[in-house]
Design a protein around this motif. Structure first.
Motif, short mmCIF file in Angstrom:
data_model
loop_
_atom_site.label_atom_id
_atom_site.label_comp_id
_atom_site.label_asym_id
_atom_site.label_seq_id
_atom_site.Cartn_x
_atom_site.Cartn_y
_atom_site.Cartn_z
N THR A 163 0.99 -1.40 -0.16
CA THR A 163 -0.12 0.32 -0.54
C THR A 163 0.98 1.24 0.14
O THR A 163 1.92 1.35 0.21
N ILE A 164 0.85 2.01 -1.28
CA ILE A 164 1.36 3.28 -0.52
C ILE A 164 0.91 4.25 0.04
O ILE A 164 -0.57 4.48 -0.51
N SER A 165 1.19 5.33 0.63
CA SER A 165 0.38 6.84 0.88
C SER A 165 1.25 7.90 0.72
O SER A 165 2.84 7.60 0.64
N ARG A 166 0.48 8.75 1.17
CA ARG A 166 1.43 10.51 1.45
C ARG A 166 1.42 11.32 2.43
O ARG A 166 -0.22 11.41 2.10
N ASP A 167 2.19 12.05 2.68
CA ASP A 167 1.17 12.56 3.60
C ASP A 167 2.18 14.22 3.47
O ASP A 167 3.32 14.80 3.13
#
Length: 121
Positions: A68-72
């Motif tokens: 799972t890729i995510s970003r802040d």
């Protein structure tokens, strides 16, 4: 100048999990897509996952359902949560991002130095 620094790699047993981070720093006006690639021993670099500034994601078939890729956005950081790791996931993982350093600049593509992930018992 923009720097991408990956962290979180290491040695993990098959079936285990790791979370990679990619922190962007330097002159940053806007970050568009952020991506992860990997280079396995003796193989070419391949795409793993991407996330747009709007949060849309894409994955390589080989990692769908496990990564799972995510970003802040506030931290200019992307993450790659890797679960159910397999020996064939062993590779150097690289962060890649499209960045506009200053408002007047064009979009520039940057790479990190990579972080080693080894999946072995």
């Amino acid at each position: 100048q923009v720097q991408l620094v990956e962290s979180g790699g290491g040695l993990v047993q098959p079936g285990g999990s790791l979370r990679l981070s990619c922190a962007a720093s330097g002159s940053i006006f806007n970050i568009y897509a952020m991506r992860w690639y990997r280079t396995a021993p003796g193989k070419q670099r391949m795409f793993v996952a991407a996330v747009t500034s709007g949060g849309s994601t894409t994955y390589a078939d080989s990692v769908k359902g496990r990564f799972t890729i995510s970003r802040d956005g506030a931290k200019n950081t992307a993450y790659l949560q890797m679960n159910s790791l397999k020996p064939e996931d062993t590779a150097v993982y690289y962060c890649n991002a499209d960045v506009r350093p200053l408002p007047r600049d064009g979009v520039v593509n940057y790479w990190g130095q990579g972080t080693q992930v080894t999946v072995s018992s």
